[in-house]
Design a protein around this motif. Structure first.
Motif, PDB file in Angstrom:
ATOM      1  N   VAL A  36       0.827  -1.214   0.000  1.00  0.00           N
ATOM      2  CA  VAL A  36       0.000   0.000   0.000  1.00  0.00           C
ATOM      3  C   VAL A  36       0.857   1.258   0.000  1.00  0.00           C
ATOM      4  O   VAL A  36       0.367   2.339  -0.349  1.00  0.00           O
ATOM      5  N   GLU A  37       2.132   1.137   0.408  1.00  0.00           N
ATOM      6  CA  GLU A  37       3.007   2.297   0.380  1.00  0.00           C
ATOM      7  C   GLU A  37       3.441   2.640  -1.047  1.00  0.00           C
ATOM      8  O   GLU A  37       3.808   3.782  -1.329  1.00  0.00           O
ATOM      9  N   VAL A  38       3.422   1.653  -1.934  1.00  0.00           N
ATOM     10  CA  VAL A  38       3.903   1.832  -3.307  1.00  0.00           C
ATOM     11  C   VAL A  38       2.751   2.032  -4.282  1.00  0.00           C
ATOM     12  O   VAL A  38       2.794   2.906  -5.147  1.00  0.00           O
ATOM     13  N   SER A  39       1.717   1.206  -4.159  1.00  0.00           N
ATOM     14  CA  SER A  39       0.586   1.238  -5.076  1.00  0.00           C
ATOM     15  C   SER A  39      -0.677   1.675  -4.347  1.00  0.00           C
ATOM     16  O   SER A  39      -0.917   1.275  -3.206  1.00  0.00           O
ATOM     17  N   THR A  40      -1.465   2.468  -5.013  1.00  0.00           N
ATOM     18  CA  THR A  40      -2.744   2.932  -4.483  1.00  0.00           C
ATOM     19  C   THR A  40      -3.853   2.493  -5.439  1.00  0.00           C
ATOM     20  O   THR A  40      -3.570   1.999  -6.539  1.00  0.00           O
ATOM     21  N   ASN A 249      -3.474   3.698   2.749  1.00  0.00           N
ATOM     22  CA  ASN A 249      -2.288   4.193   2.049  1.00  0.00           C
ATOM     23  C   ASN A 249      -1.509   5.061   3.018  1.00  0.00           C
ATOM     24  O   ASN A 249      -1.844   5.137   4.211  1.00  0.00           O
ATOM     25  N   VAL A 250      -0.474   5.743   2.541  1.00  0.00           N
ATOM     26  CA  VAL A 250       0.365   6.552   3.431  1.00  0.00           C
ATOM     27  C   VAL A 250      -0.200   7.953   3.636  1.00  0.00           C
ATOM     28  O   VAL A 250       0.449   8.799   4.250  1.00  0.00           O
ATOM     29  N   PRO A 309      -1.874   9.301  -1.827  1.00  0.00           N
ATOM     30  CA  PRO A 309      -0.425   9.475  -2.010  1.00  0.00           C
ATOM     31  C   PRO A 309       0.315   8.150  -1.892  1.00  0.00           C
ATOM     32  O   PRO A 309      -0.202   7.166  -1.348  1.00  0.00           O
ATOM     33  N   SER A 310       1.536   8.139  -2.408  1.00  0.00           N
ATOM     34  CA  SER A 310       2.396   6.964  -2.289  1.00  0.00           C
ATOM     35  C   SER A 310       3.842   7.441  -2.179  1.00  0.00           C
ATOM     36  O   SER A 310       4.120   8.640  -2.247  1.00  0.00           O
ATOM     37  N   ILE A 311       4.762   6.519  -2.047  1.00  0.00           N
ATOM     38  CA  ILE A 311       6.163   6.906  -1.904  1.00  0.00           C
ATOM     39  C   ILE A 311       6.712   7.518  -3.189  1.00  0.00           C
ATOM     40  O   ILE A 311       7.710   8.237  -3.149  1.00  0.00           O
ATOM     41  N   SER A 312       6.092   7.251  -4.329  1.00  0.00           N
ATOM     42  CA  SER A 312       6.560   7.872  -5.567  1.00  0.00           C
ATOM     43  C   SER A 312       6.303   9.378  -5.555  1.00  0.00           C
ATOM     44  O   SER A 312       7.072  10.143  -6.144  1.00  0.00           O
ATOM     45  N   PHE A 365      -2.901   1.236  14.415  1.00  0.00           N
ATOM     46  CA  PHE A 365      -1.467   0.987  14.337  1.00  0.00           C
ATOM     47  C   PHE A 365      -0.880   1.614  13.075  1.00  0.00           C
ATOM     48  O   PHE A 365       0.091   2.371  13.124  1.00  0.00           O
ATOM     49  N   PHE A 366      -1.502   1.254  11.949  1.00  0.00           N
ATOM     50  CA  PHE A 366      -0.952   1.731  10.679  1.00  0.00           C
ATOM     51  C   PHE A 366      -1.189   3.220  10.497  1.00  0.00           C
ATOM     52  O   PHE A 366      -0.314   3.933   9.997  1.00  0.00           O
ATOM     53  N   TYR A 367      -2.363   3.700  10.882  1.00  0.00           N
ATOM     54  CA  TYR A 367      -2.641   5.132  10.699  1.00  0.00           C
ATOM     55  C   TYR A 367      -1.712   5.978  11.555  1.00  0.00           C
ATOM     56  O   TYR A 367      -1.299   7.073  11.148  1.00  0.00           O
TER      57      TYR A 367
END
Length: 408
Positions: A36-40, A249-250, A309-312, A365-367
């Motif tokens: 989920v950090e890379v693809s949305t 996602n992030v 958003p994502s890491i890209s 946790f993730f949020y």
């Protein structure tokens, strides 16, 4: 034709590293494509392959024409070339000098700089950039179009810059926010050194018309490609505006709208979009002399506050920051921000695993770790903005150079 050996070596090493990862670790690409950090939901490579949902229709022929037997190899090469193209655009932006000296402003530290090869290296060997390349999200096409637009604006080719931004906006919608500062950048670069430049208003009107004309052309092509249907607009752009998919996602939107009562959903969608769009006017007015930095800051804000958003997106923002090497000595929280981003990068996957796979955690946790990630990016954006304003202030008050300043 003169070949820059440093740049050729850099590009060769970056391409070799990516080929090595694709070949030696073939499962890594599938792993990152599902992260989920890379693809949305709007940039997923997997969704692009199985459906046109949430994707710009003009991307479909690009992937459908690739033979199934060589799909993985060809797409890997395509994404490597996209990264190299982005690096070349960044090198052109850095070499233009627009980050240090514009038509209206010249930094007192303009001699403190990194050349285009160093700026390209910072992008190509950024772990976030490499992870995005291996994961193959479609956001790389948008990033490439954005960087190409900025590079052409710096090279005094405003029409190509506007057309490229139109393509980026067609693909992802949010680059449309960059139109005002890109027009200012194109105008300043084109008439740099001119004592009596023409009026900005006709220039802005012509290029704004070209921008919307290019989007109309792309939409028309999509209309014919989809068999004469406009349904792609709701699935491609409605997902950005209305946030129907709350996949984690992030970013900051997904958890907020999971907890939101349906009766307040439309109101807060408007508030969130107004918040993101509200920065454009203020930054363009306050930093009129430095439109490239306005674009850089808006990309950083989009990496924090856009719906998916994502890491890209973060990699794109961090790619432009090295162009401002001269403000690094004025930044105050570099160690804190780098430590925060590293902390979130390491714990983010762990917290997601605890929530989704181990079942020993929950969404909080993730949020929580995405909030830490956003905090780190927010501090970088605000700290770089402080450094640029301090740089401008020292031009007005040269006697204060090197002295501490405190806000009272």
């Amino acid at each position: 034709m003169v070949i820059d050996r440093r740049k050729a070596t850099l590009f060769g090493a970056a391409a070799a590293l990516r080929i090595f990862l694709f070949v030696v670790f073939p499962s890594l690409s599938r792993l990152l494509a599902g992260r989920v950090e890379v693809s949305t939901p709007v940039t997923s490579f997997k969704r692009q392959r199985i459906s046109n949902l949430d994707q710009a229709p003009l991307l479909l022929p690009l992937f459908s024409l690739i033979p199934a037997t060589a799909f993985s190899a060809i797409t890997s090469i395509l994404y490597i070339l996209l990264d190299l193209f982005c690096a070349e655009a960044l090198a052109q932006i850095a070499e233009s000098g627009e980050s240090r000296e514009t038509r209206l402003y010249k930094s007192p530290r303009h001699e403190l700089r990194w050349d285009g090869t160093a700026v390209g290296a910072a992008y190509l060997f950024n772990p976030l950039t490499i992870a995005a390349c291996i994961g193959r999200p479609t956001s790389l096409f948008t990033n490439c179009a954005v960087l190409y637009a900025v590079a052409k604006a710096c090279e005094r080719r405003p029409l190509l810059a506007i057309l490229s931004l139109g393509l980026a906006s067609y693909l992802a919608l949010y680059p449309a926010l960059l139109l005002p500062p890109l027009i200012l950048l194109s105008y300043d670069a084109k008439y740099k050194g001119s004592s009596q430049p023409p009026s900005l208003i006709p220039f802005a009107a012509i290029h704004t018309s070209a921008f919307f004309g290019s989007i109309a052309c792309f939409l028309s092509e999509s209309f014919f490609l989809t068999g004469g249907s406009w349904e792609f607009i709701s699935s491609t752009y409605g997902v950005h505006l209305l946030l129907p998919d709350l996949t984690p996602n992030v970013g900051l939107w997904w958890y907020f709208f999971i907890e939101m009562f349906d009766s307040f959903r439309e109101f807060f969608l408007g508030v969130f979009w107004l918040h993101l769009g509200g920065y454009v006017g203020g930054l363009c007015i306050r930093l009129r002399g430095q439109p490239l930095f306005v674009i850089t800051t808006l990309l950083g804000l989009c990496a924090i506050f856009k719906p998916y958003p994502s890491i890209s997106d973060t990699a794109l923002y961090l790619a432009l920051l090295p162009c401002y090497r001269h403000i690094f000595p004025l930044m105050r929280y570099t160690f804190f921000t780098m430590a925060t981003l590293l902390y979130a990068s390491l714990l983010g996957p762990a917290f997601y695993y605890l929530w989704i796979y181990a079942g020993s955690g929950n969404a909080n946790f993730f949020y929580a770790i995405t909030l830490v990630w956003s905090l780190g990016l927010s501090v970088i954006v605000s700290d770089s903005l402080f450094a640029v304003l301090r740089d401008e202030w020292e031009v007005e008050r040269p006697e204060m150079k090197g002295k501490d300043v405190r806000q009272i």
